[in-house]
Design a protein around this motif. Sequence first.
Motif, mmCIF file in Angstrom:
data_model
loop_
_atom_site.group_PDB
_atom_site.id
_atom_site.type_symbol
_atom_site.label_atom_id
_atom_site.label_comp_id
_atom_site.label_asym_id
_atom_site.label_seq_id
_atom_site.Cartn_x
_atom_site.Cartn_y
_atom_site.Cartn_z
ATOM 1 N N LEU A 183 0.827 -1.205 0.000
ATOM 2 C CA LEU A 183 0.000 0.000 0.000
ATOM 3 C C LEU A 183 0.869 1.266 0.000
ATOM 4 N N MET A 184 1.962 1.236 0.743
ATOM 5 C CA MET A 184 2.850 2.405 0.750
ATOM 6 C C MET A 184 3.502 2.596 -0.625
ATOM 7 N N ALA A 185 3.802 1.486 -1.295
ATOM 8 C CA ALA A 185 4.330 1.589 -2.661
ATOM 9 C C ALA A 185 3.274 2.239 -3.566
ATOM 10 N N ALA A 186 2.012 1.857 -3.379
ATOM 11 C CA ALA A 186 0.939 2.412 -4.212
ATOM 12 C C ALA A 186 0.737 3.903 -3.930
ATOM 13 N N TRP A 187 0.739 4.292 -2.650
ATOM 14 C CA TRP A 187 0.566 5.714 -2.307
ATOM 15 C C TRP A 187 1.652 6.555 -2.966
ATOM 16 N N LYS A 188 2.841 5.968 -3.077
ATOM 17 C CA LYS A 188 3.955 6.724 -3.644
ATOM 18 C C LYS A 188 3.912 6.681 -5.173
ATOM 19 N N LEU A 189 3.757 5.476 -5.735
ATOM 20 C CA LEU A 189 3.862 5.343 -7.189
ATOM 21 C C LEU A 189 2.657 5.957 -7.909
ATOM 22 N N GLY A 190 1.461 5.798 -7.342
ATOM 23 C CA GLY A 190 0.242 6.232 -8.033
ATOM 24 C C GLY A 190 0.309 7.680 -8.502
ATOM 25 N N PRO A 191 0.468 8.640 -7.572
ATOM 26 C CA PRO A 191 0.485 10.038 -8.002
ATOM 27 C C PRO A 191 1.731 10.394 -8.824
ATOM 28 N N ALA A 192 2.858 9.740 -8.531
ATOM 29 C CA ALA A 192 4.077 10.041 -9.294
ATOM 30 C C ALA A 192 3.882 9.665 -10.761
ATOM 31 N N LEU A 193 3.256 8.517 -11.004
ATOM 32 C CA LEU A 193 3.082 8.059 -12.384
ATOM 33 C C LEU A 193 1.936 8.809 -13.066
ATOM 34 N N ALA A 194 0.892 9.146 -12.314
ATOM 35 C CA ALA A 194 -0.216 9.908 -12.904
ATOM 36 C C ALA A 194 0.271 11.262 -13.415
ATOM 37 N N TRP A 482 5.489 16.462 6.196
ATOM 38 C CA TRP A 482 5.300 17.556 5.241
ATOM 39 C C TRP A 482 4.481 17.041 4.069
ATOM 40 N N GLY A 483 3.379 17.716 3.764
ATOM 41 C CA GLY A 483 2.605 17.386 2.569
ATOM 42 C C GLY A 483 1.507 16.374 2.869
ATOM 43 N N ARG A 484 0.673 16.153 1.866
ATOM 44 C CA ARG A 484 -0.439 15.213 2.000
ATOM 45 C C ARG A 484 -0.380 14.207 0.867
ATOM 46 N N GLU A 485 -0.513 12.915 1.230
ATOM 47 C CA GLU A 485 -0.600 11.879 0.212
ATOM 48 C C GLU A 485 -2.073 11.571 -0.040
ATOM 49 N N MET A 486 -2.322 10.883 -1.108
ATOM 50 C CA MET A 486 -3.682 10.539 -1.562
ATOM 51 C C MET A 486 -4.487 11.810 -1.900
ATOM 52 N N GLY A 487 -5.641 11.581 -2.498
ATOM 53 C CA GLY A 487 -6.510 12.688 -2.875
ATOM 54 C C GLY A 487 -5.851 13.582 -3.928
ATOM 55 N N GLU A 488 -6.575 14.631 -4.274
ATOM 56 C CA GLU A 488 -6.041 15.601 -5.243
ATOM 57 C C GLU A 488 -4.755 16.229 -4.715
ATOM 58 N N GLU A 489 -4.670 16.364 -3.381
ATOM 59 C CA GLU A 489 -3.500 17.001 -2.767
ATOM 60 C C GLU A 489 -2.196 16.307 -3.144
ATOM 61 N N ALA A 490 -2.252 15.007 -3.341
ATOM 62 C CA ALA A 490 -1.017 14.263 -3.634
ATOM 63 C C ALA A 490 -0.394 14.739 -4.943
ATOM 64 N N LEU A 491 -1.226 15.246 -5.850
ATOM 65 C CA LEU A 491 -0.693 15.674 -7.148
ATOM 66 C C LEU A 491 0.292 16.820 -6.966
ATOM 67 N N SER A 492 0.039 17.661 -5.972
ATOM 68 C CA SER A 492 0.930 18.806 -5.791
ATOM 69 C C SER A 492 2.299 18.369 -5.263
ATOM 70 N N LEU A 493 2.379 17.165 -4.696
ATOM 71 C CA LEU A 493 3.686 16.666 -4.262
ATOM 72 C C LEU A 493 4.564 16.298 -5.457
ATOM 73 N N TYR A 494 3.933 16.049 -6.589
ATOM 74 C CA TYR A 494 4.671 15.526 -7.742
ATOM 75 C C TYR A 494 4.623 16.443 -8.955
ATOM 76 N N THR A 495 4.149 17.675 -8.747
ATOM 77 C CA THR A 495 4.120 18.609 -9.870
ATOM 78 C C THR A 495 4.775 19.933 -9.487
ATOM 79 N N GLU A 496 5.299 20.594 -10.486
ATOM 80 C CA GLU A 496 5.716 21.992 -10.378
ATOM 81 C C GLU A 496 4.653 22.794 -11.121
ATOM 82 N N THR A 497 4.391 24.004 -10.638
ATOM 83 C CA THR A 497 3.474 24.888 -11.356
ATOM 84 C C THR A 497 4.292 25.912 -12.125
ATOM 85 N N LYS A 498 4.058 25.986 -13.411
ATOM 86 C CA LYS A 498 4.766 26.969 -14.231
ATOM 87 C C LYS A 498 3.787 28.061 -14.664
#
Length: 504
Positions: A183-194, A482-498
């Motif tokens: 499950l921890m692998a999924a929490w990490k990989l899911g948003p990173a790959l999305a 620091w930060g939130r995993e899962m949900g829409e919030e997780a996307l901000s852990l893996y994106t930069e805003t330009k």
Amino acid sequence: MKTAKSPAKSAAKSKPAAKASAKTRPMLINGKWVQALGGGSFPTFNPATGLPIANVAAGEKADVDLAVAAARAAFETGPWSRLTASERGRLLLRLADLLEKNLEEFATLESLDNGKPLGVARVADVPLAIDLFRYMAGWATKIHGRTFPISVPYAPGARFHAFTQREPVGVVGQIIPWNFPLLMAAWKLGPALATGCTVVLKPAEQTPLSALRLGELIQEAGFPDGVVNIVTGYGETAGAALAGHPGIDKVAFTGSTEVGKIIVRAAANDLKKVSLELGGKSPNIILDDADLATAIPGAASAIFFNHGQCCCAGSRLYVHKKHFDKVVEGVAAAAKKIKVGPGHLPDTEMGPLVSEEQLARVLGFLESGKAQGAKPLAGGTRAGDKGYFVQPTVLVNTKPGMKVVEEEIFGPVVCAIPFTDVDEVVAAANNNIYGLAAAVWTTNVSRAHTIASALRAGTVWVNCYNIFDAALPFGGYKQSGWGREMGEEALSLYTETKAVCIRL
Ligand code: NAI
Ligand code: MG
């Protein structure tokens, strides 16, 4: 690696225990299954017996270097960099389907390596991982920017078209723990790959097996080589090499607060992005108007689920004085009824702790609590003399300041504490370095809202505990991370805003 002589999962810490043999499980780097360059390997143990179950490659810095280079190439020039968002989403959906097809195998691996009951892995760990991949697959096509009206005072009359776009943060190092390995692998990989990142994942040395099997499914699903690399190894070697690697853009870590601080220091050299999901000492508050028929079993499962090896375990149980005796007796009775045994037996409700190191740590807390005057109403010692079993424990007579009250035990041990006043209990609940989760049991909706707002925690459950959903953000206040995993919030852990600003 056959001798049963060294049962400690931690025995071989830092140094590879043996040379790799033909049977050593290889790791996944750039789409190939490879042994460690240094030729080392280490055993993973069955916590119910202390006997080794498999040998895995002991990755070190040189292996991490190769994995990071592969992830960098995949991110910058590989086919992954040209996939559409929809194609990324479809790969994630395929991975979820494959996981579902192999659910029983993953539940078995998880139970064997971590010790948890097979039935729990079957209904919680694996289905939650599947769901997380499906949820994140949906986000892949919904990661977008915004447009902005621009009014620049020193450019009168000029017109602009300004917008933001969200871009993947790049190559991500992900270091995960052993309490929910898949499950921890999924929490990490899911948003990173999305979001389009590429990854070097380091599973915990205690529980590498489900991540390695997931690597095979990642290939079967059709992810291009190098997008996900899985390096097995110890924290002090492979983990440290990854956390400090100049070739990664971000490190995501789940584990102890102590190592979280090491990760931050390692990342400080080049200020790579960091997200952390760390420890907790979560307060679980039963008010005088609570429905005790649900609160008592709820308080028991809040601490005993996964043997208390949850970062959000309800380990400080605050009960209104009026109900204190009834509740603690109820929780103690529930603790005594729990069937403790090897995870593969169908009637087992609680398995062993994950390792000899964790057994020693939890027993050390119990000794310290008893020495300082805490009294076990249930449990209080090791269960049996083989494997890493601890009795589900309820401690009363604790005092603020005791180690068992202040520190994360990460075992099936709850401190029950009476209170009389709501403000006083909220202050006590918040008086801790952690702020991961909290719960309140009440039939008064107004008090539920007021207390939920007052608690300094990333998750507050009301009349429930340990409810997780891929859509619900999870993470900590204070030293819980620091930060939130899962949900829409997780996307901000893996994106930069330009921000792009075009003069028309
Ligand atoms: P840990 O924090 O040492 O291990 C977690 C992960 O970090 C593992 O993959 C490990 O290999 C890696 N790691 C360890 N040292 C590292 C380093 N110097 N650089 C980079 N990576 C490193 O946790 P450990 O020792 O297994 O457990 C100790 C305590 O941590 C537990 O008793 C519990 O209190 C807490 N913990 C909290 C977890 C959570 O979910 N928040 C999960 C696991 C442990
Ligand atoms: Mg450690």
